[in-house]
Design a protein around this motif. Structure first.
Motif, PDB file in Angstrom:
ATOM      1  N   VAL A  39       0.859  -1.173   0.000  1.00 60.37           N
ATOM      2  CA  VAL A  39       0.000   0.000   0.000  1.00 60.37           C
ATOM      3  C   VAL A  39       0.898   1.227   0.000  1.00 60.37           C
ATOM      4  CG1 VAL A  39      -1.823   1.280   1.172  1.00 60.37           C
ATOM      5  CG2 VAL A  39      -1.768  -1.222   1.317  1.00 60.37           C
ATOM      6  N   LEU A  40       0.917   1.951  -1.109  1.00 58.10           N
ATOM      7  CA  LEU A  40       1.672   3.189  -1.191  1.00 58.10           C
ATOM      8  C   LEU A  40       0.757   4.351  -0.820  1.00 58.10           C
ATOM      9  CD1 LEU A  40       3.635   2.807  -4.571  1.00 58.10           C
ATOM     10  CD2 LEU A  40       4.425   2.270  -2.255  1.00 58.10           C
ATOM     11  N   ALA A  41       1.267   5.247   0.007  1.00 61.02           N
ATOM     12  CA  ALA A  41       0.490   6.414   0.423  1.00 61.02           C
ATOM     13  C   ALA A  41       1.300   7.673   0.152  1.00 61.02           C
ATOM     14  CB  ALA A  41       0.135   6.319   1.906  1.00 61.02           C
ATOM     15  N   ALA A  51       3.474   5.588  -9.592  1.00 63.74           N
ATOM     16  CA  ALA A  51       4.280   4.636  -8.824  1.00 63.74           C
ATOM     17  C   ALA A  51       3.527   3.330  -8.606  1.00 63.74           C
ATOM     18  CB  ALA A  51       4.668   5.253  -7.482  1.00 63.74           C
ATOM     19  N   THR A  52       2.240   3.435  -8.331  1.00 65.89           N
ATOM     20  CA  THR A  52       1.425   2.232  -8.108  1.00 65.89           C
ATOM     21  C   THR A  52       1.307   1.416  -9.378  1.00 65.89           C
ATOM     22  OG1 THR A  52       0.160   3.453  -6.425  1.00 65.89           O
ATOM     23  CG2 THR A  52      -0.774   1.390  -7.232  1.00 65.89           C
ATOM     24  N   ILE A  63      -1.733  -1.113  -4.156  1.00 64.97           N
ATOM     25  CA  ILE A  63      -2.716  -0.047  -4.308  1.00 64.97           C
ATOM     26  C   ILE A  63      -2.086   1.258  -3.844  1.00 64.97           C
ATOM     27  CG2 ILE A  63      -4.694  -1.568  -3.975  1.00 64.97           C
ATOM     28  CD1 ILE A  63      -4.980  -0.369  -1.127  1.00 64.97           C
ATOM     29  N   GLY A  64      -2.631   2.358  -4.323  1.00 70.33           N
ATOM     30  CA  GLY A  64      -2.195   3.671  -3.877  1.00 70.33           C
ATOM     31  C   GLY A  64      -3.333   4.380  -3.175  1.00 70.33           C
ATOM     32  N   VAL A  65      -3.016   5.024  -2.063  1.00 67.73           N
ATOM     33  CA  VAL A  65      -4.030   5.744  -1.288  1.00 67.73           C
ATOM     34  C   VAL A  65      -3.533   7.168  -1.053  1.00 67.73           C
ATOM     35  CG1 VAL A  65      -5.374   5.852   0.839  1.00 67.73           C
ATOM     36  CG2 VAL A  65      -4.770   3.619  -0.143  1.00 67.73           C
TER      37      VAL A  65
END
Length: 316
Positions: A39-41, A51-52, A63-65
């Motif tokens: 999980v990329l934030a 990036a995701t 996933i990206g958040v």
């Protein structure tokens, strides 16, 4: 007695703040290579999406958040979305940070610079701890990795890349990150949990966007003072080094990510590379404290003694 910690990362879930670029993106990719779900934030939506997509193109489940670490509700939402998507969180990297934007002596720093630095670099870590550690405790295992820096974690750099006094904002926040992580380590130990705390010192010279944080400065932290000097750029910093006869070699971000994976596997609190010249600052600082002496361990960004000099801003 501390419980055994997780060794096999395959199938585990990692959350990385500041994950759209730099160290955070490198850590996300490295975790994915270990078979982790990622999980990329990040607060920057477009770089986060790119990036995701890059991770998923490599076959990494990610996933990206979009997350603003200065806002606790945003970090809470990050935790909820990670659990909703993957059902668990095992590694939390509080990595989001902002760099030096202030100028002059510390009493001349814009108060907006202080607030921005503290809110991202310190409160951002606190928010990550508060939102995720209870989840890890419920699972009985997990790792919290907080990104620090020798600039503050060891001692503040006294003179900056442009020759004047270095910012006091950034090292102050990184000193706080070290203290927070030491305290977290102790508190976790007291519970007997398998959840572990680690502090990451990336080391070396890093080619990341933190040198030019001003490019993405939020409106809520808009400067209230007019600048007297140009905004810092990585190119100008490198030119300064080269003109001083110091060749710049960037530490590969993959090397930093390797440190994290290795540190988790070995349950290493101090995630650091091999001994480096900056380690001398630690020894000199300890000697100064024990001798009740002067802080003669302070250096400039080039590693030289940072005493009074005509190069100091305000003496020109």
């Amino acid at each position: 007695m501390t419980m055994p910690t997780m060794k096999d990362l395959r199938g585990a879930v990692a959350v990385v703040t500041g994950g759209a670029g730099g160290i955070g993106r490198a850590m996300g990719r490295r975790f994915g290579q270990e078979g982790m779900k990622v999980v990329l934030a990040d607060v920057l939506a477009e770089p986060l999406d790119e990036a995701t997509r890059a991770l998923t193109a490599e076959g990494i489940e990610a996933i990206g958040v979009v997350t603003d670490v200065t806002d606790y509700s945003s970090v809470e939402s990050l935790a909820e979305q990670a659990l909703d998507r993957f059902g668990a969180v095992h590694v939390v990297c509080n990595n989001a940070g902002t760099g030096a934007v202030s100028e002059g002596y510390m009493w001349e720093h814009d108060l907006a610079d202080w607030r921005w630095g503290i809110d991202v670099n310190v409160l951002g870590v606190i928010h990550g701890i508060k939102a995720f550690v209870p989840i890890l405790l419920d699972q009985g295992e997990g790792h919290v990795v907080n990104t620090c820096s020798g600039n503050g974690g060891f001692a503040p750099i006294a003179r900056g890349a442009m020759g004047g006094p270095a910012t006091a904002v950034y090292p102050m926040t990184k000193a706080a990150v070290l203290c927070l992580t030491e305290s977290l380590y102790t508190h976790l130990e007291m519970t007997g949990t398998g959840v572990r705390a680690h502090v990451l010192f990336p080391g070396g010279f890093l080619n990341t966007g933190i040198w030019e944080s001003w490019r993405h400065r939020p409106d809520q932290y808009a400067p209230t003072q007019e600048r007297r000097t140009p905004d810092q750029t990585l190119a100008r910093v490198v030119d300064r080094f080269e003109s001083a006869g110091v060749h710049v070699e960037f530490t590969p971000l993959e090397t930093v990510a390797d440190l994290v994976v290795e540190g988790i596997g070995k349950d290493t609190f101090w995630m650091m590379g091999p001994p480096a010249p900056s380690d001398e600052v630690v020894s000199k600082k300890a000697a100064s404290i024990l001798a009740r002496g002067e802080p003669d361990y302070l250096v400039d960004v080039l590693g030289k003694h940072a005493g009074r000099s005509a190069d100091n801003e305000g003496e020109k």
